[in-house]
Design an enzyme around this catalytic site. Structure first.
Site, PDB file in Angstrom:
ATOM      1  N   ARG A   5      -9.796  55.060 -13.813  1.00  0.00           N
ATOM      2  CA  ARG A   5      -9.744  54.605 -12.423  1.00  0.00           C
ATOM      3  C   ARG A   5     -10.106  53.135 -12.368  1.00  0.00           C
ATOM      4  O   ARG A   5     -11.231  52.753 -12.685  1.00  0.00           O
ATOM      5  CB  ARG A   5     -10.706  55.417 -11.540  1.00  0.00           C
ATOM      6  CG  ARG A   5     -10.588  55.072 -10.050  1.00  0.00           C
ATOM      7  CD  ARG A   5     -11.482  55.944  -9.207  1.00  0.00           C
ATOM      8  NE  ARG A   5     -12.884  55.572  -9.316  1.00  0.00           N
ATOM      9  CZ  ARG A   5     -13.881  56.300  -8.828  1.00  0.00           C
ATOM     10  NH1 ARG A   5     -13.638  57.461  -8.238  1.00  0.00           N
ATOM     11  NH2 ARG A   5     -15.135  55.897  -8.957  1.00  0.00           N
TER      12      ARG A   5
ATOM     13  N   SER B 240      -7.482  64.923  -4.654  1.00  0.00           N
ATOM     14  CA  SER B 240      -8.765  64.846  -3.965  1.00  0.00           C
ATOM     15  C   SER B 240      -8.682  65.546  -2.613  1.00  0.00           C
ATOM     16  O   SER B 240      -7.733  65.332  -1.858  1.00  0.00           O
ATOM     17  CB  SER B 240      -9.162  63.381  -3.743  1.00  0.00           C
ATOM     18  OG  SER B 240      -9.413  62.739  -4.970  1.00  0.00           O
TER      19      SER B 240
ATOM     20  N   LYS C  47     -17.464  54.344  -5.397  1.00  0.00           N
ATOM     21  CA  LYS C  47     -16.217  54.404  -4.631  1.00  0.00           C
ATOM     22  C   LYS C  47     -16.478  53.916  -3.219  1.00  0.00           C
ATOM     23  O   LYS C  47     -17.351  54.430  -2.524  1.00  0.00           O
ATOM     24  CB  LYS C  47     -15.667  55.834  -4.605  1.00  0.00           C
ATOM     25  CG  LYS C  47     -14.273  55.920  -3.993  1.00  0.00           C
ATOM     26  CD  LYS C  47     -13.675  57.307  -4.175  1.00  0.00           C
ATOM     27  CE  LYS C  47     -12.251  57.357  -3.649  1.00  0.00           C
ATOM     28  NZ  LYS C  47     -11.638  58.690  -3.810  1.00  0.00           N
TER      29      LYS C  47
END
Length: 214
Positions: free
Chosen positions: A40, A109, A138
């Protein structure tokens, strides 16, 4: 479908992987017991993601640990990654499945009941449920759902679920008790002085709790 293990799901974060590169962190974590690795990186474009992903895939070679790319289907294809993880605002799952084929691992998600009920198990292989706790890794994440919320959503999910969001070693037991197939971690491994050792400790805790230990 395909075989994969959500038990210890490492999400690589470029901001945290400073003592070790992301490729080296992935290699050490896999050696310690990580079962799945996600790349990510929101800061770089597709080309940078591909370059990093190829390094990580080479580092994981022979480990049996799949590499998942967050969001970027084109990068996942170029890397030869085993799959992608999509957010609710990313490419539609149906399009990703059409592009990647039936053997790719696709995760999604989800943060609430409506999202979970909309999951199509013909297209989605697993869901990431959370955030369980607030997390600094995040930005602009949804409100934390806690373990009660995790258990409720896991119970509704038609596919296996991995718990995500601020999880550390001390949360393993509660995550598994909620019905999650595993825990997704970032800072619990990324940026640690010895990623292999902390992965080994987390994997041991997962094994102990699955066996009914304390």
């Amino acid at each position: 479908m395909k075989r994969f293990d959500l038990s210890l799901y490492l999400i690589l974060d470029p901001g945290l992987c400073r003592a070790h590169s992301m490729a080296e962190t992935a290699r050490l974590a896999a050696a310690g017991g990580a079962t799945l690795v996600q790349l990510r990186d929101k800061s770089g474009g597709t080309e940078a993601l591909i370059a990093t992903g190829r390094e990580i895939r080479a580092a994981l070679s022979g480990s049996g640990v799949p590499l998942i790319v967050n969001d970027d289907v084109a990068a996942a294809q170029a890397i030869g990654a085993e799959g992608v993880h999509l957010g609710q605002s990313d490419m539609e799952v149906a399009e990703a499945r059409a592009r990647l084929g039936p053997d790719a691992i696709i995760g999604l998600s989800v943060t609430n009941e409506a999202m979970v009920r909309a999951v199509d198990p013909a297209l989605v292989d697993y869901v990431g449920i959370g955030p369980v706790f607030p997390t600094a890794t995040k930005q602009n994440h949804n409100a934390p759902i806690g373990f009660d919320g995790l258990a409720r959503l896991v119970g509704l999910s038609p596919v296996p679920a991995v718990a995500i969001g601020g999880l550390k070693a001390q949360h393993v037991a509660a995550a598994l008790a909620s019905g999650a197939a595993g825990v997704a971690v970032v800072s619990a491994i990324c940026g640690q002085p010895d990623p292999q050792q902390v992965s080994r400790e987390l994997a041991a805790q997962l094994a102990t709790h699955r066996a009914g230990g304390a």
